[in-house]
Design an enzyme around this catalytic site. Sequence first.
Site, mmCIF file in Angstrom:
data_model
loop_
_atom_site.group_PDB
_atom_site.id
_atom_site.type_symbol
_atom_site.label_atom_id
_atom_site.label_comp_id
_atom_site.label_asym_id
_atom_site.label_seq_id
_atom_site.Cartn_x
_atom_site.Cartn_y
_atom_site.Cartn_z
ATOM 1 N N GLU B 29 15.012 45.037 -0.936
ATOM 2 C CA GLU B 29 13.873 44.859 0.100
ATOM 3 C C GLU B 29 14.314 44.754 1.361
ATOM 4 O O GLU B 29 14.624 43.545 1.515
ATOM 5 C CB GLU B 29 12.763 44.151 -0.573
ATOM 6 C CG GLU B 29 12.056 44.649 -1.958
ATOM 7 C CD GLU B 29 11.433 43.680 -2.537
ATOM 8 O OE1 GLU B 29 10.922 42.640 -2.136
ATOM 9 O OE2 GLU B 29 11.349 43.903 -3.781
ATOM 10 N N GLU B 71 10.620 45.274 -8.006
ATOM 11 C CA GLU B 71 11.772 44.542 -8.322
ATOM 12 C C GLU B 71 12.368 45.184 -9.929
ATOM 13 O O GLU B 71 13.498 45.074 -9.961
ATOM 14 C CB GLU B 71 11.595 43.057 -8.336
ATOM 15 C CG GLU B 71 11.747 42.234 -7.044
ATOM 16 C CD GLU B 71 10.279 42.493 -6.201
ATOM 17 O OE1 GLU B 71 9.368 42.809 -7.018
ATOM 18 O OE2 GLU B 71 10.252 41.972 -5.105
ATOM 19 N N ASP B 96 13.314 33.350 -7.473
ATOM 20 C CA ASP B 96 12.127 33.116 -8.279
ATOM 21 C C ASP B 96 11.379 34.506 -8.771
ATOM 22 O O ASP B 96 10.706 34.669 -9.878
ATOM 23 C CB ASP B 96 10.833 32.285 -7.380
ATOM 24 C CG ASP B 96 11.661 31.377 -6.682
ATOM 25 O OD1 ASP B 96 11.418 30.364 -6.997
ATOM 26 O OD2 ASP B 96 12.423 31.598 -5.906
ATOM 27 N N ILE B 98 12.621 37.024 -10.079
ATOM 28 C CA ILE B 98 13.103 37.420 -11.560
ATOM 29 C C ILE B 98 12.173 37.556 -12.490
ATOM 30 O O ILE B 98 12.253 38.358 -13.318
ATOM 31 C CB ILE B 98 14.321 36.460 -11.709
ATOM 32 C CG1 ILE B 98 14.949 37.048 -13.067
ATOM 33 C CG2 ILE B 98 13.833 35.082 -12.378
ATOM 34 C CD1 ILE B 98 15.735 38.391 -12.834
ATOM 35 N N HIS B 140 9.174 29.900 -4.525
ATOM 36 C CA HIS B 140 10.219 30.451 -3.500
ATOM 37 C C HIS B 140 11.406 29.438 -3.684
ATOM 38 O O HIS B 140 12.122 29.229 -2.571
ATOM 39 C CB HIS B 140 9.772 30.536 -2.165
ATOM 40 C CG HIS B 140 8.865 32.081 -1.914
ATOM 41 N ND1 HIS B 140 7.652 32.069 -2.555
ATOM 42 C CD2 HIS B 140 9.155 33.283 -1.420
ATOM 43 C CE1 HIS B 140 7.134 33.409 -2.247
ATOM 44 N NE2 HIS B 140 8.205 34.116 -1.693
#
Lengths: 321, 342
Positions: B29, B71, B96, B98, B140
């Site tokens: 991104e 993602e 995070d 993930i 985050h």
Amino acid sequence: MQLDRDTLAESYRTMATIRAFEERVGADSLSGLIPGFVHLYAGEEASATGICLELGEKDWIGSNHRGHGHCIAKGSSVEGMMLEIYAREGGLCGGKGGSMHIADLSVGMLGANGIVGGGAPLAVGAALSAKTLKTGGVCVGFIGDGASNQGTTAEAMTMAVVLKVPVIFVIENNGYGEFTAVSYHSGGIDLAARAASFGMEAHKVDGTDFFAVNELAREVIAKTRATNMPAVIEVAVNRWHGHFTGDPQAYRSAEELATVRLSDPLVIFKKRVIEAGLLPQELFDKIDGEVADRIDSAARAAIAAPPPDISTVTTDVYVSY
Amino acid sequence: MAKKSMRTAINEAIRLEMRRDPTVILMGEDVAGGQGGSADVTDAFGGVLGVTKGLYTEFGPSRVIDTPIIESAIMGTAAGAAVSGLRPIAELMFSDFIGVCYDQIFNQAAKFRYMFGGKAQTPMVMRSMTGAGLRAAAQHSQSLHALFTMVPGLKVVVPSGAYDAKGLLIEAIRDNDPVIFLEHKAMYDLEEEVPDEAYTIPFGEANVLREGKDVTIVALARMVRFSMEAAANLSKLGIEVTVIDPRTTSPLDTDTILESVAETGRLVVVDEANPRCSFATDVAALVADQGFKYLKAPIKLVTAPHAPVPFAPNLEDAYIPNAAKIEAAVLSIVAAGGRNAA
Ligand SMILES: Cc1ncc(C[n+]2csc(CCOP(=O)(O)OP(=O)(O)O)c2C)c(N)n1
Ligand SMILES: [Mg+2]
């Protein structure tokens, strides 16, 4: 226009409060008084205000990282929000969440969200509670154009249609997901049409026009409330600032930056109401003054407040353990 | 040699490997940033913290690919491309996230080789930001290296500075297994001497930053810095510690850790992550299992508490392990077991 004078004045006050709140928070973020990431809602006020005006105490909203406007429109205290954003004791989340995680369950605000796409399924959950517990409530899930691409959003829309729960997905299309324009990040497709393809009624509205947003919201929310059929509203809005405070916005042309604030939802609102002879200019000036004072004293109080007690680092992890 | 930040070192590693090998691609991104925007720029950001700046300009849109915020598809596309001929570097902006795409990493990429009876190669690198310290709060700021280390099939790299980051990332890109490369976001601006040319640092070889006879400290990423700070302070008190940075948690250089504990008889593990089922408990278990006979004092773990990362600066500072906490842990076991003879 179906709104009475008091409601008009209060709606303007809400929009003006969001604007002033964001301008103050933006400045204090840039100067370093506010820690962490801050995403401003300025320019998008008519969306949250026009939609939340149709919600009551038993209704929920889900929000995202750009959540201050949603919070204020749903009735959170700006004082508690300021304390949270400035990382102070007494903040809405005790200083543990900050701008990206403001939540106020007491007014039906399910929480901002640091995970893009994280909020859409949660909104379905709140709608399921409302349906199961027969509260008569609905849930509005605010998501961005960027978030509309996430798998979680697709799954949430599927779940809502299958379970027939009273959720309204509001896609606030501000043209960008972070620094990438919607034309690229969504491959040029129509976001409302994609949402409709999940099996919901989907609508589009100009988000600089409070009245257009509110009239559509009234119709859609009433129908969802009555039928438990989920729905979608795509609101076209302008993001006045960068993605977060400090974003130099090199990806926006000088022309875009010069014109993005021309259709100001507050100015448009005022003009319409004054021209219709419903409220005088002086009342708007009075509200602007009151709002400015309130935001200033809330910010000053937050700056003067103590930080959270160190012992709270390890509290609130569980209800019981 | 020039001083370079970890940000520059990582950028150089990707750039050099993309020049060397046309099958290396970068996706994520806003790794370029600004696509479709009105300003007609092609490289507006170079990643949210500017790490990949300039790569789009050199390699173009077919090799530096900006993606939507999706993602699962980013990681799955990378894994699929990796088994079929490309060497993708897929960026997960914050580790995070993930949570959104773990399946594509741990059920897909990590498992191919074994499930397919040794037939597959999945040469992908997932680069991602780790760690607290930026007041970015609970979603985050996490240190999730254990989540990857526990998965057979993944290699996990957690560099502690610019020099190591460059050599380890080049090694990761050339490696034929899926590699998780975690960059501590509070260390991007830290500078070290970094050669201009490409070099590799092998996985599974710890770096011993300092040797001392009294206590062994094992630490990762930013905690290596804090451990060195603590070591300098302890030295003034006459306590000499060894500081070991394993650099990769999978594979893990168990020999270097055990050999050091054999000499010092005392172990402190410093880990920014939460304390349960963690890198810290993993190293402690290793030493308790295979080095028990060397121990003169209890193993001490210096970690974050069993709580999410808080937002408020004073809470976050209290949350993150620091030099003072490391010194206290060392002192507690030196006092318990006595100092070692010179
Ligand atoms: C899962 C996940 N991916 C990426 C990010 C980083 N990020 C935060 S906001 C954002 C853009 C979101 O765009 P959009 O949904 O359009 O909302 P807007 O910011 O425009 O209001 C991104 C990529 C994130 N927080 N979570
Ligand atoms: Mg957007």
